[in-house]
Design an enzyme around this catalytic site. Structure first.
Site, PDB file in Angstrom:
ATOM      1  N   ASP A 192      31.201  40.887  41.468  1.00 19.60           N
ATOM      2  CA  ASP A 192      31.883  39.874  41.411  1.00 19.60           C
ATOM      3  C   ASP A 192      31.895  39.103  40.063  1.00 19.60           C
ATOM      4  OD1 ASP A 192      35.118  39.002  41.260  1.00 19.60           O
ATOM      5  OD2 ASP A 192      35.383  40.209  43.153  1.00 19.60           O
ATOM      6  N   HIS A 244      38.087  35.221  38.638  1.00 24.61           N
ATOM      7  CA  HIS A 244      38.563  36.387  39.822  1.00 24.61           C
ATOM      8  C   HIS A 244      37.196  36.331  41.353  1.00 24.61           C
ATOM      9  CE1 HIS A 244      38.297  40.931  41.120  1.00 24.61           C
ATOM     10  NE2 HIS A 244      39.696  40.909  40.972  1.00 24.61           N
ATOM     11  N   SER A 433      42.317  43.442  44.902  1.00 23.81           N
ATOM     12  CA  SER A 433      41.333  42.687  44.295  1.00 23.81           C
ATOM     13  C   SER A 433      41.604  41.651  45.779  1.00 23.81           C
ATOM     14  CB  SER A 433      40.969  42.244  43.443  1.00 23.81           C
ATOM     15  OG  SER A 433      40.381  43.163  42.603  1.00 23.81           O
TER      16      SER A 433
END
Length: 519
Positions: A192, A244, A433
């Site tokens: 990620d 994220h 996600s």
């Protein structure tokens, strides 16, 4: 009516481009030219000085040669050795040639590929080589990552804290915990934007933390070799330049012990690799992280150890045409080889469900288009009789897929988890996600329930699909499959129910499926 006549300047430009094209085309045989991707060829026509290219070799390793009777670790060791030897044998000549010319490159054994920066003359020579199968581009592209909806600055804010986050409860993870299964002895990994490893909800779960000292060898890798405003190039310690990644790993394992139970498998350990530069990925970055995952290295990138590979990898990213995945097959070898190493590979379906009429056939990007991945759609918190699937969630069908995709759904709308702003920050995000790490955590719980599932991602996938809850997705039909038929291209087999899957896995274990537990 707009004139179609060329001006003098345009005529000169056209003549110049034609002459450049003629030069390159003349230098390449038809066979060699067929190997060169159009985007690379355009850069060659411009005579760019440093063209980022992925050189794909013709030889590939064959996982069918692995002994199915060996333990999962023995198979993984043999698989890594086969991949490495195939690449070493095939790349040696070209690497010596590149070294002699001082050309910058990076070699990958997971896909028998070399990334390099070179000029048109060098690429012409490479295209003429019999051992080279293709010259593909490696452009940068910004992923469309979810934006935070709200941030909790303090972990002690009672207005925002839920003891167990709604998505964790929705898939019945607490019922598995009550049986004594929290993911112990299982390692989950993320690929990620990086990770704030010392976040209160993550630090104790990081495999590189022993309670006193941090050791990032074999537990962290940075595939970003350039500096940005937040992270150093080749960062020696985990770093998140977006937030994220920190959010996704919090959904896998997060628990700060102070009421923020964000993770599905809080007893598991985690490791990570940064494959995006502030959300910007390339095929080479994705490949580098996948190679590290099946045989993690020390902090110098040396001494790969397949025994230290994770059991599960969560992938909340996508590689589309503008990012270099033009045919969609650029990463298929890497993903297939990760799964062949016995690792469960969860992939986000994408957030393009509302992008076209009805949202059907909107799973566009790698790795969600690959059969070897477990593809995850997003479900909403308040499931109604009209709908339970997030509007943004990409739908199938996927052309050429061997089965109906996505595989299943998991909570992905308004998911609260750890965030990178500080060690006590939490944020609420929406996207597939956010759904994908719920599945990764669920896979970890199943493996902890039945350790014989380690190294058998296909069996973990079957457990999750076969026990999923059929939720109402309205009357939407995609690919000619009715909403009442399962699996279907909207929600796959339904929303995962890890407690239902746990009961099946536990029964299998109690009935004696444990022959692969020992190494």
């Amino acid at each position: 009516m707009k004139s179609q006549q060329l001006s003098g300047g345009k005529i000169l430009l056209a003549i110049t481009m034609f002459m450049l094209a003629s030069h390159v085309h003349a230098a390449l045989s038809p066979l060699a030219q067929a190997k060169v991707h159009p985007r690379v060829l355009q850069a060659m026509l411009r005579h760019d000085a440093a063209i980022e290219t992925l050189v794909q070799f013709t030889a590939t390793a064959n996982a069918a040669l692995l002994d199915p009777n060996q333990s999962y670790l023995a198979r993984r060791r043999a698989w890594v050795a086969m991949l490495q030897s195939t690449a070493q044998e095939n790349q040696a000549s070209l690497r010596a040639w590149l070294d002699s010319r001082h050309i910058e490159y990076r070699a990958f054994w997971i896909t028998n590929t070399i990334w390099l920066r070179a000029d048109a003359t060098t690429l012409e020579a490479l295209a003429d080589r019999a051992d080279v199968a293709a010259l593909n581009p490696n452009p940068e592209f910004a992923n469309r990552l979810p934006q935070q909806q709200q941030t909790v600055v303090s972990s002690e804010s009672p207005d925002f804290v839920e003891t167990v986050e709604w998505g964790v409860g929705k898939i019945n993870a607490p019922s598995v915990w009550a049986a004594g299964i929290t993911g112990q002895s299982v390692v989950i990994a993320g690929e990620d934007t990086g990770y704030r490893w010392d976040h209160n909800a993550l630090k104790a779960k990081y495999r590189g933390w022993d309670g006193t000292t941090a050791n990032h060898n074999y537990n962290w890798h940075d595939a970003i070799h350039v500096v940005n405003a937040s992270c150093a190039a080749d960062s020696p310690a985990p770093c998140d330049d977006n937030g994220h990644g920190t959010h996704t790993v919090g959904t896998m394992i997060g628990d700060d012990g102070a009421g923020n139970q964000t993770g599905v498998a809080p007893g598991a350990r985690w490791i990570g690799c940064r494959n995006m530069d502030a959300g910007v990925g390339t095929p080479a970055r994705y490949i580098e992280c996948m190679q590290w995952m099946i045989a993690p290295t020390d902090s110098n990138g040396q001494n790969p150890q397949p025994d230290l590979a994770p059991d599960v990898i969560s992938n909340s990213w996508g590689c589309d045409a503008s990012e270099g995945c033009n045919t969609g097959q650029e990463l298929v070898g890497a993903v297939n080889n990760v799964v062949a190493a016995g690792i469960f590979f969860a992939a986000a379906a994408g957030n393009d469900g509302s992008a076209s009429s009805g949202g059907c056939a909107t799973i566009f990007d790698a790795p969600a288009i690959y059969d070897s991945a477990f593809v995850v759609a997003s479900s909403i918190q308040t499931e109604t009789s009209a709908n339970a699937i997030s509007g943004f969630s990409s739908r199938g069908p996927v052309a050429g897929a061997a089965r109906v995709l996505p595989d299943a759904a998991a909570p992905g709308s308004s998911v609260r988890s750890s965030y990178s702003t500080s060690v006590s920050t939490y944020a609420t995000l929406s996207g597939t996600s956010m759904a994908t790490p719920h599945v990764a955590g669920a896979a970890a719980l199943l493996i902890a329930t039945n350790p014989a599932l380690k190294g058998h991602p296909d069996q973990v996938a079957n457990l999750l699909r076969s026990t999923a809850v059929h939720i109402n997705a309205g009357t939407q039909s995609c690919g000619g499959i009715a909403a009442t038929t399962f699996p279907n291209p909207v929600q796959g087999s339904g929303r995962i129910d890890v407690y239902a899957a746990f009961k099946v896995a536990e029964k299998i274990f109690n009935d004696g499926f444990g022959s692969d537990v020992n190494n």
